[in-house]
Scaffold this active site. Structure first.
Site, mmCIF file in Angstrom:
data_model
loop_
_atom_site.group_PDB
_atom_site.id
_atom_site.type_symbol
_atom_site.label_atom_id
_atom_site.label_comp_id
_atom_site.label_asym_id
_atom_site.label_seq_id
_atom_site.Cartn_x
_atom_site.Cartn_y
_atom_site.Cartn_z
ATOM 1 N N ASP A 29 8.235 -8.916 3.016
ATOM 2 C CA ASP A 29 6.900 -9.081 3.775
ATOM 3 C C ASP A 29 7.262 -9.277 5.075
ATOM 4 O OD1 ASP A 29 4.634 -9.981 5.157
ATOM 5 O OD2 ASP A 29 4.227 -10.973 3.179
ATOM 6 N N ASN A 53 0.933 -1.277 0.067
ATOM 7 C CA ASN A 53 -0.131 0.108 0.019
ATOM 8 C C ASN A 53 0.798 1.075 -0.065
ATOM 9 O OD1 ASN A 53 -2.420 1.576 0.244
ATOM 10 N ND2 ASN A 53 -2.508 1.371 2.398
ATOM 11 N N LYS A 100 -5.714 -4.336 16.252
ATOM 12 C CA LYS A 100 -4.951 -3.507 17.073
ATOM 13 C C LYS A 100 -4.993 -4.008 18.593
ATOM 14 C CE LYS A 100 -3.362 -0.683 13.979
ATOM 15 N NZ LYS A 100 -2.023 -0.999 13.517
ATOM 16 N N TYR A 134 -10.132 -4.291 11.947
ATOM 17 C CA TYR A 134 -9.098 -3.570 12.152
ATOM 18 C C TYR A 134 -8.485 -3.076 13.604
ATOM 19 C CZ TYR A 134 -6.397 0.663 12.033
ATOM 20 O OH TYR A 134 -5.605 1.671 12.465
ATOM 21 N N SER A 142 -3.678 2.389 17.720
ATOM 22 C CA SER A 142 -4.809 3.537 17.350
ATOM 23 C C SER A 142 -5.833 3.917 18.419
ATOM 24 C CB SER A 142 -5.510 2.816 16.212
ATOM 25 O OG SER A 142 -6.722 3.542 16.184
ATOM 26 N N ASN A 188 -10.523 6.450 2.406
ATOM 27 C CA ASN A 188 -11.559 6.117 3.662
ATOM 28 C C ASN A 188 -11.623 7.114 4.658
ATOM 29 O OD1 ASN A 188 -12.492 3.181 3.288
ATOM 30 N ND2 ASN A 188 -10.346 2.686 3.396
ATOM 31 N N ASN A 189 -10.296 7.828 4.895
ATOM 32 C CA ASN A 189 -10.168 8.763 5.980
ATOM 33 C C ASN A 189 -10.456 10.026 5.321
ATOM 34 O OD1 ASN A 189 -7.670 6.914 6.630
ATOM 35 N ND2 ASN A 189 -8.974 7.441 8.242
ATOM 36 N N PHE A 232 -4.190 9.202 17.713
ATOM 37 C CA PHE A 232 -5.581 9.738 17.340
ATOM 38 C C PHE A 232 -5.527 10.040 15.620
ATOM 39 C CE2 PHE A 232 -7.811 9.816 20.860
ATOM 40 C CZ PHE A 232 -7.051 9.375 21.833
HETATM 41 N N1 UDP Z 1 -15.719 11.581 7.721
HETATM 42 C C1 UDP Z 1 -16.842 12.047 6.679
HETATM 43 N N2 UDP Z 1 -16.911 11.775 5.356
HETATM 44 C C2 UDP Z 1 -15.783 10.839 4.886
HETATM 45 C C3 UDP Z 1 -14.727 10.290 5.995
HETATM 46 C C4 UDP Z 1 -14.856 10.441 7.310
HETATM 47 O O1 UDP Z 1 -17.488 13.014 7.017
HETATM 48 O O2 UDP Z 1 -15.826 10.432 3.626
HETATM 49 C C5 UDP Z 1 -15.836 11.858 9.189
HETATM 50 C C6 UDP Z 1 -16.102 10.883 10.156
HETATM 51 O O3 UDP Z 1 -17.408 10.515 10.269
HETATM 52 C C7 UDP Z 1 -15.403 11.341 11.211
HETATM 53 C C8 UDP Z 1 -14.174 12.354 10.729
HETATM 54 O O4 UDP Z 1 -14.501 12.472 9.318
HETATM 55 O O5 UDP Z 1 -16.082 11.941 11.914
HETATM 56 C C9 UDP Z 1 -12.848 11.381 10.774
HETATM 57 O O6 UDP Z 1 -12.966 10.031 9.869
HETATM 58 P P1 UDP Z 1 -11.610 9.236 9.789
HETATM 59 O O7 UDP Z 1 -12.275 8.044 8.831
HETATM 60 O O8 UDP Z 1 -10.719 10.133 9.051
HETATM 61 O O9 UDP Z 1 -11.163 9.062 11.029
HETATM 62 P P2 UDP Z 1 -11.850 7.857 12.163
HETATM 63 O O10 UDP Z 1 -13.263 7.869 12.164
HETATM 64 O O11 UDP Z 1 -11.262 6.763 12.220
HETATM 65 O O12 UDP Z 1 -11.534 8.791 13.673
#
Ligand code: UDP
Length: 340
Positions: free
Chosen positions: A59, A36, A154, A150, A125, A199-200, A179
């Site tokens: 790996d 990745n 952890k 996931y 995490s 995803n983030n 965080f």
């Molecule tokens: N979030 C969002 N749209 C997205 C992805 C995340 O609004 O496409 C929001 C999610 O609900 C959270 C914040 O952004 O409140 C951070 O999400 P992330 O996945 O980056 O981190 P985690 O939830 O693992 O803390």
């Protein structure tokens, strides 16, 4: 000079950890299989630090290889950043997640035992805390109530490493509970480069700002928070990387195991984060309100007093700096490392 093995050294966290290590006089050995990540990051690391390090394509589950690497490079400690990290994918591929995220740790621990390496820093995490029973989360908050493989991987890793430290009195283990790391090295040369649909939240915002995705989905605006969107404790990736070096210094004369939060202690909403990128990029980002993601919580925020007390570490960078550095990286590298 102390040599440190960084697993996942080509990844977002690992690459910034290597910068901090090299800047502070450590030697670095990166092991990554580019599952990745891109090998192109290494040249950039050499350019921006003006220093060299060893990189090995392997790996981390390959125990014989890890043993060979540890023996050959006279390693003092392992910083284990390698792992699968996509929450939704972990739900559909639990076996792959457990096999890889635990298998890497088994392999490293076995190799350490055989070569006499006794120091371990683990990329954990805040997700281990699950639904908050109180905020900010202290390290004593119960863990294990995770909603996806996931997060459970952890939790299980933390337990395995804690048990290893208890069984081996010469071992020192630090579990770093990250965080939400965002931003990039201020040079704009290295950063987070997820392919496809991120995803983030931050990589998603950056792809929308770059015009690579049409609209930013806000995953719920009906939370019990000031603006209705989720609150998270975002910290600059360079501060996070410095936290690893601080943990290594602590491990110089510490045996046992400690879990330590790495965060700012402040929480920021999705809308505030969007505004931060809008301000630094000068763009207006199209958004649409979507439903909440399953398992999401309204707020996550760290109690950061333990990191300060044990390591003398605290974050230095502001939200503005996080956004400015994130945008510098993304605007100069819209395709990540594949654009050159
Ligand atoms: N979030 C969002 N749209 C997205 C992805 C995340 O609004 O496409 C929001 C999610 O609900 C959270 C914040 O952004 O409140 C951070 O999400 P992330 O996945 O980056 O981190 P985690 O939830 O693992 O803390």
């Amino acid at each position: 000079m102390k040599n440190i093995l960084v697993t996942g050294g080509a990844g977002y966290v690992g690459s910034h950890v290597i910068v901090s290590l090299l800047e502070q006089g450590y030697g670095a050995v990166s092991v990554d299989n580019f599952y990745n990540s891109s090998p192109k990051v290494y040249q950039r690391l050499r350019e921006l630090t003006g220093k060299d390090f060893i990189d090995i394509e392997a790996d981390v589950c390959d125990e014989a290889k890890m043993k060979e690497v540890m023996a050959k490079h006279d390693l003092w400690a392992v910083i284990h950043c390698a792992g699968y990290k996509a929450v939704p994918e972990s739900v559909s591929k639990p076996l792959e997640y457990y096999q890889n995220n635990l298998g890497t740790t088994f392999s490293l621990c076995n190799a350490m035992r055989q070569t006499g390496v006794t120091r371990f820093v683990f990329s954990s995490s805040a997700t281990v805390y699950g639904e908050p029973q109180f905020l900010p989360y202290t390290e004593e908050h119960p863990t294990g109530n995770c909603t996806n493989p996931y997060g459970m991987s952890k939790v299980m890793n933390e337990r395995i490493l804690t048990d290893m430290a208890a069984a081996n009195p010469d071992w020192g283990v630090v579990l770093l509970r990250y965080f939400n790391p965002i931003g990039a090295h201020p040079s704009g040369r290295i950063g987070d480069a997820p392919g496809g649909i991120p995803n983030n939240i931050m990589p998603y915002i950056l792809k929308v700002a770059n015009g690579l995705l049409p609209v930013l989905p806000i995953a719920g605006d009906d939370y019990d928070t000031p603006d209705g969107t989720g609150l998270r404790d975002y910290l600059h990736i360079s501060d996070l990387a410095e936290g690893h070096v601080a943990a290594l210094r602590y491990l110089e004369d510490f045996t046992g195991s400690e879990a330590v939060n790495l965060g700012t202690g402040q929480s920021v909403s999705v809308r505030e984060l969007i505004r931060g990128i809008e301000k630094t990029s000068g763009k207006t980002l199209p958004t649409e309100i979507k439903s909440r993601r399953p398992g999401d919580i309204a707020e996550a925020r760290a109690d950061v007093s333990k990191a300060k007390r044990l390591f003398g570490w605290e974050t230095k960078k502001t939200l503005e700096e996080m956004c400015a550095d994130a945008w510098r990286w993304a605007s100069q590298n819209p395709q990540g490392y594949e654009g050159e």
